[in-house]
Write a protein that holds these residues in place. Sequence first.
Motif, PDB file in Angstrom:
ATOM      1  N   SER A  33       0.937  -0.882  -0.016  1.00 52.95           N
ATOM      2  CA  SER A  33      -0.164  -0.125  -0.435  1.00 52.95           C
ATOM      3  C   SER A  33       0.612   1.267  -0.396  1.00 52.95           C
ATOM      4  O   SER A  33       0.656   2.026  -0.981  1.00 52.95           O
ATOM      5  N   ASN A  34       2.226   1.121   1.018  1.00 54.44           N
ATOM      6  CA  ASN A  34       3.227   2.278   0.321  1.00 54.44           C
ATOM      7  C   ASN A  34       3.816   2.555  -0.296  1.00 54.44           C
ATOM      8  O   ASN A  34       3.774   3.610  -1.342  1.00 54.44           O
ATOM      9  N   VAL A  35       3.910   1.804  -0.831  1.00 52.69           N
ATOM     10  CA  VAL A  35       4.459   1.785  -2.505  1.00 52.69           C
ATOM     11  C   VAL A  35       3.666   2.148  -3.773  1.00 52.69           C
ATOM     12  O   VAL A  35       4.288   2.676  -4.331  1.00 52.69           O
ATOM     13  N   ILE A  36       2.566   1.528  -3.602  1.00 55.22           N
ATOM     14  CA  ILE A  36       2.096   1.839  -3.962  1.00 55.22           C
ATOM     15  C   ILE A  36       0.804   3.665  -4.239  1.00 55.22           C
ATOM     16  O   ILE A  36       0.931   4.458  -5.096  1.00 55.22           O
ATOM     17  N   ALA A  37       0.778   4.355  -2.770  1.00 57.03           N
ATOM     18  CA  ALA A  37       0.744   5.167  -2.556  1.00 57.03           C
ATOM     19  C   ALA A  37       1.251   5.869  -3.666  1.00 57.03           C
ATOM     20  O   ALA A  37       1.245   7.968  -3.894  1.00 57.03           O
ATOM     21  N   ASN A  38       2.532   5.776  -3.351  1.00 59.95           N
ATOM     22  CA  ASN A  38       4.440   6.831  -3.458  1.00 59.95           C
ATOM     23  C   ASN A  38       4.599   6.336  -5.113  1.00 59.95           C
ATOM     24  O   ASN A  38       4.620   7.614  -5.321  1.00 59.95           O
ATOM     25  N   PHE A  39       4.496   5.333  -5.095  1.00 60.59           N
ATOM     26  CA  PHE A  39       3.905   5.702  -7.105  1.00 60.59           C
ATOM     27  C   PHE A  39       2.718   6.063  -8.387  1.00 60.59           C
ATOM     28  O   PHE A  39       3.429   6.568  -9.838  1.00 60.59           O
ATOM     29  N   VAL A  40       1.556   6.755  -7.430  1.00 62.75           N
ATOM     30  CA  VAL A  40       0.749   7.094  -7.799  1.00 62.75           C
ATOM     31  C   VAL A  40       0.391   8.922  -7.783  1.00 62.75           C
ATOM     32  O   VAL A  40      -0.841   9.301  -7.192  1.00 62.75           O
ATOM     33  N   GLY A  41       1.250   9.311  -6.643  1.00 59.36           N
ATOM     34  CA  GLY A  41       1.083  10.434  -5.991  1.00 59.36           C
ATOM     35  C   GLY A  41       2.151  11.111  -5.590  1.00 59.36           C
ATOM     36  O   GLY A  41       3.366  10.393  -5.885  1.00 59.36           O
ATOM     37  N   GLY A  42       2.834  11.623  -4.828  1.00 58.97           N
ATOM     38  CA  GLY A  42       4.180  12.296  -3.697  1.00 58.97           C
ATOM     39  C   GLY A  42       4.605  12.878  -5.754  1.00 58.97           C
ATOM     40  O   GLY A  42       3.572  13.772  -6.368  1.00 58.97           O
ATOM     41  N   THR A  43       5.816  12.345  -5.508  1.00 60.43           N
ATOM     42  CA  THR A  43       6.621  13.310  -6.901  1.00 60.43           C
ATOM     43  C   THR A  43       6.512  12.690  -8.291  1.00 60.43           C
ATOM     44  O   THR A  43       5.359  13.308  -8.938  1.00 60.43           O
TER      45      THR A  43
END
Length: 453
Positions: free
Chosen positions: A50-60
């Motif tokens: 869930s954290n990797v997914i959130a970062n891949f579609v979120g953040g930068t």
Amino acid sequence: MKRLKLNDLRSLNLRRTARRLRDSVLDGWYRKGDPSSEDRKRLMMCNYTSNVIANFVGGTFWTGLLLHLNAGDGFIGTMSMFSLAANMLQCFSPLLLERFPKRRTLLTVLRGVLYFINVILIGLIPLFPADRQIRLYMTGAGVLIVNIINAFISPGLSIWHIQSLPNETRKSYFSLITMTVGAVVAICNLLGGWIVDIFAAHDMQYYGLLTVRAIAAVLCVVEIYLYFHIREYPYESSGDRFTVRELFTRPLHEKKYLYTIAVVFVWNITANVPGSYYTVYLLRNVEMAYSTITLINMLNVPIVLFLTPVWRRVLGKYGWFRTLSFSMSIYALHYFLLAAVTKERPWFYALALMLGFTFAIGINLSFTGIPYVNMPRENQTVFIGFYSTCANLAAMVGVTVGKYFILSTQEASVSLGSFVLTNKQLIVVLTGVLVSLAAICIRLISRKVGDDG
């Protein structure tokens, strides 16, 4: 100096050393053959996905997608407000979930729908045959739908998963999560940034972002599979039906729990003021590459690995609230360092993040337990929904402050000799001041409720 002899090397039992390392990692939360321990292992895997997914579609990567859609500062701020406003609906989640004695299938299916819209559909919007404004409207609608779904399932997911984490396992489990998730996310972000930069070098940045989302989609499938294999236990309930009014009034009768609400409210206002504007500043003004940003963020890996055990001891000694207030008071300084980052001084970004990562551990560890401090045992979806609603309300206040600060200071700048601060640097200065004040407020609250609430 005494030399290490061959016999000494032979005397080293690598198997025993590996076993001790494994036991130290599993200590306090995992026992072989224990069904709840197996569930905790699956929960840990879900934390990673869930954290990797959130970062891949979120953040930068999210900011990069919005810039590809030619979104302005106002739209970027509005997207954050959409997300937070929708998540305020979490307080109504118990009206749905408390009707179901078993919720795993419902929650997992809705989680799958959320991922399909957020990871796949929103990622494909730039390919739709529509003009810029329509694509932006579609993006906004997708973000709103995703967060409405999230609002209704988040309290249920929290209460379902906390069933597998009895009190005696939480500090050990959450310490390990804090120590390892950051490393996993940082490595994956570096990979994602490298992929996007390769495509960007051929003027195909969007397809790099799309490739990263494809990897996220695979992780979504893995997570949904794991969800279907996490046990669900009977939920405690008072047996009384409650009204919409009681969703808001029942938590108000729990005075000590309101201190918990006050803590998250104060933090979320201040932490959400910068929004995505600083990432825009790095990409546009400093012209920092995706891979450079993610590489610098890799500093989080050794810092978290080495310092989480230290922070775990601090947490055990001083409790959730006091650890949080101390961490925040030093964490505020990293915002002032962020303001000093320029195209000529990009190394200030690394310095700021090193300080921020060190004290973010204390903040993150504290918030793993704070939502459950003083929470009544019955109808916990009501209280976790109220907690999340207040957290999102506070975050929306912070995002709103940030949005209108940026919009009202578009042409503003502050000169300190030869050093000029633009509005996107000034907003992190403002955040640093607000976080400092919030740390003082939380310290006063901790004196009211004691070290552990």
